[in-house]
Design an enzyme around this catalytic site. Structure first.
Site, short mmCIF file in Angstrom:
data_model
loop_
_atom_site.label_atom_id
_atom_site.label_comp_id
_atom_site.label_asym_id
_atom_site.label_seq_id
_atom_site.Cartn_x
_atom_site.Cartn_y
_atom_site.Cartn_z
N ARG A 145 0.83 -1.21 0.00
CA ARG A 145 0.00 0.00 0.00
C ARG A 145 0.86 1.25 0.00
O ARG A 145 1.74 1.40 0.83
CB ARG A 145 -0.92 0.00 1.22
CG ARG A 145 -1.90 -1.15 1.15
CD ARG A 145 -2.99 -1.06 2.17
NE ARG A 145 -4.07 -1.93 1.73
CZ ARG A 145 -5.35 -1.69 1.94
NH1 ARG A 145 -5.72 -0.63 2.60
NH2 ARG A 145 -6.26 -2.51 1.48
N SER B 98 -24.74 -12.86 9.74
CA SER B 98 -23.98 -11.73 9.23
C SER B 98 -23.93 -11.79 7.70
O SER B 98 -23.55 -12.81 7.12
CB SER B 98 -22.57 -11.80 9.83
OG SER B 98 -21.74 -10.78 9.33
N SER C 142 -20.53 -0.36 0.35
CA SER C 142 -19.70 0.73 -0.17
C SER C 142 -18.96 0.38 -1.45
O SER C 142 -18.63 1.27 -2.21
CB SER C 142 -18.70 1.16 0.89
OG SER C 142 -17.72 0.16 1.05
N HIS D 22 -22.83 4.37 4.96
CA HIS D 22 -22.77 5.00 3.64
C HIS D 22 -24.09 5.64 3.23
O HIS D 22 -24.27 6.04 2.09
CB HIS D 22 -22.31 4.00 2.58
CG HIS D 22 -20.89 3.60 2.80
ND1 HIS D 22 -19.82 4.36 2.40
CD2 HIS D 22 -20.37 2.54 3.47
CE1 HIS D 22 -18.70 3.79 2.77
NE2 HIS D 22 -19.00 2.68 3.43
N THR E 97 -21.82 6.74 10.97
CA THR E 97 -20.56 7.46 11.15
C THR E 97 -20.82 8.96 11.00
O THR E 97 -21.77 9.37 10.33
CB THR E 97 -19.51 7.01 10.11
OG1 THR E 97 -18.27 7.66 10.40
CG2 THR E 97 -19.92 7.37 8.69
N LYS F 47 -18.46 10.38 7.09
CA LYS F 47 -18.70 10.27 5.64
C LYS F 47 -19.71 11.35 5.24
O LYS F 47 -19.33 12.50 5.04
CB LYS F 47 -19.04 8.84 5.27
CG LYS F 47 -17.79 7.95 5.50
CD LYS F 47 -17.96 6.46 5.35
CE LYS F 47 -16.66 5.75 5.73
NZ LYS F 47 -16.75 4.30 5.79
N THR G 240 -11.70 4.98 26.36
CA THR G 240 -11.01 5.81 25.38
C THR G 240 -11.49 7.26 25.51
O THR G 240 -12.64 7.51 25.87
CB THR G 240 -11.21 5.24 23.95
OG1 THR G 240 -10.35 5.94 23.06
CG2 THR G 240 -12.64 5.39 23.46
N THR H 232 -10.06 -5.79 -0.38
CA THR H 232 -11.31 -5.02 -0.24
C THR H 232 -12.40 -5.58 -1.17
O THR H 232 -13.58 -5.60 -0.81
CB THR H 232 -11.03 -3.54 -0.52
OG1 THR H 232 -9.91 -3.12 0.26
CG2 THR H 232 -12.22 -2.67 -0.18
#
Ligand SMILES: *Cc1c(COP(=O)(O)O)cnc(C)c1O
Length: 404
Positions: free
Chosen positions: A22, A138, A190, A218, A246, A249, A278, A364
């Site tokens: 990458r 799933s 996506s 998305h 999210t 996006k 966190t 991906t």
């Protein structure tokens, strides 16, 4: 040499040999010129690049109201949150943002996370550890973040064929009737840009008393009368137990969340380690996201422009004979089908045409399905489209001649 260093070396050699190494392209976003970014050439010159692969789908990341909110928060509250939500990391902005997100999805409550990835991973992992004997169903194309939450949990995992209602039902019917069940899927996928039949999936889930978990990453901001996603568009949000989204996006900021009923949100707030341990989102981000969502909910024209731009791009590419994968969403995948060629085409678009379109390769997408993933925004002009179409014609034609 430590065995891990040796493993890194041999792993990298293998990754390079397989064409999976990458490299990242540094691009400087220009808030007043989006989607035009700049890059620095090897000889130190600044060059404009038109980006066709941003997930800032509605260009809200550069909206003046959003920038203003982030700036104001930085000046008045500083840069960092300073702690977890429990340790001085909750501000009025965090509470207001959760209230806004709950309203967006018409749910009683919402919970913020560091990212959409963490929202999926920690919510699913926590749920699946909360009871013995879960059976989770799933979708085969679910995002890595959902898989990360499901994998390793003490649950029986069933992978159902992508968007395939018969396969889902068959697997639900075969599972023990008394086991707690969860159906986990996405609305807009996506990479292929296809859309799940949410209502029919809920019909099936209800028949087998399964809970439903929907990733609308998305779709939030982009679909539905107020940007509540595909579930809002299809008027089925009330049938989904947990909606995940999210802020990074369609809303152009950063962070993730779930929206659900109060007990579920409260339970996760008190038990999900990826929430508890966190530092909370910085005030700049919370303020920006809040401004963005409030704007996007009311700005139907922006959504309409996005969908007009996507439809126009698809029809122009098709008219020019460029092989696109047909979609009913704003995502426009251009087929290439070979990892090396895909990278080369992307590189030539960049070098020769000042266009950035990300090559999407294995893992991906499956080998043989390599593609360029184009995501037009409301700010991509006709002139930019003309330039993109002729550039693609150029690089794709030359490739075909070479192959022949
Ligand atoms: C990007 C993505 C996520 C993760 O969201 P982030 O906020 O970027 O961490 C989750 N699910 C899907 C389907 C995604 O594509």
């Amino acid at each position: 040499m430590h065995p891990f260093r040796a493993a890194c070396r041999s792993g990298l050699a293998r990754i390079r040999a397989e064409g999976r190494y990458r490299t990242f392209t540094p691009l400087r976003k220009q808030a007043d010129r989006f989607p035009v970014f700049t890059t620095t050439t090897p000889d130190g010159l600044t060059r404009d690049i038109t980006v066709w692969s941003s997930n800032d789908y509605l260009a809200m990341g550069v909206h003046p109201a959003v920038i203003q909110a982030a700036t104001h928060a930085a000046i008045t509250m500083g840069a960092g949150a300073g702690g977890t939500r429990n340790i001085a990391g909750t501000s009025h902005l965090h509470d207001a943002l959760e209230t806004e997100l709950a309203a967006l999805h018409n749910k009683p409550a919402a919970l913020l996370f560091t990212s959409g990835y963490v929202a999926n991973q920690t919510t699913l992992a926590t749920m699946l550890r909360s009871l013995p004997n879960w059976h989770v169903f799933s979708d085969a194309k679910n995002h890595n973040s959902m898989i990360a939450g499901i994998k390793g949990a003490p649950a029986t995992v069933h992978i159902w064929a992508h968007n395939n209602l018969e396969d889902l039902e068959r697997r639900l019917a075969a599972a023990p009737p008394d086991a707690p069940k969860l159906v986990a899927f996405e609305s807009v996928y996506s990479m292929d840009g296809d859309i799940a039949p949410i209502g029919p999936i809920c019909d099936i889930a209800e028949r087998y008393h399964a809970m439903t978990y929907l990733d609308e990453v998305h779709a939030v901001g982009l679909y539905g009368p107020t940007g509540g996603g595909i579930a809002e568009r299809d008027a089925v949000a009330h049938r989904i137990d947990i909606i995940e989204g999210t802020l990074a996006k369609g809303f152009g900021c950063h962070g993730g969340y779930i929206a659900a009923d109060r007990d579920i949100v409260d339970f996760l707030r008190s038990t999900a380690s990826g929430f508890i341990f966190t530092t909370s989102l910085p005030p700049t981000t919370a303020a920006a996201a809040l401004a963005s969502i409030r704007h996007v909910r009311a700005d139907q024209a922006r959504r309409e422009t996005l969908h007009e731009r996507a439809a126009t791009l698809k029809s122009r590419l098709a008219a020019a004979g460029i092989p696109i994968i047909p979609t009913l969403s704003h995502i426009v995948p251009v087929q290439v089908g070979d990892a090396t060629q895909c990278r080369q085409i992307s590189q030539r678009l960049f070098d020769e045409f000042a266009i950035y379109a990300t090559p999407i390769n294995y893992p991906t997408v499956p080998v043989g399905e390599e593609r360029l993933r184009l995501t037009p925004t409301p700010l991509h002009t006709d002139a930019m489209m003309n330039h993109l179409v002729s550039a693609l014609q150029n690089v794709l034609t030359v490739r075909k001649l070479r192959v022949a």
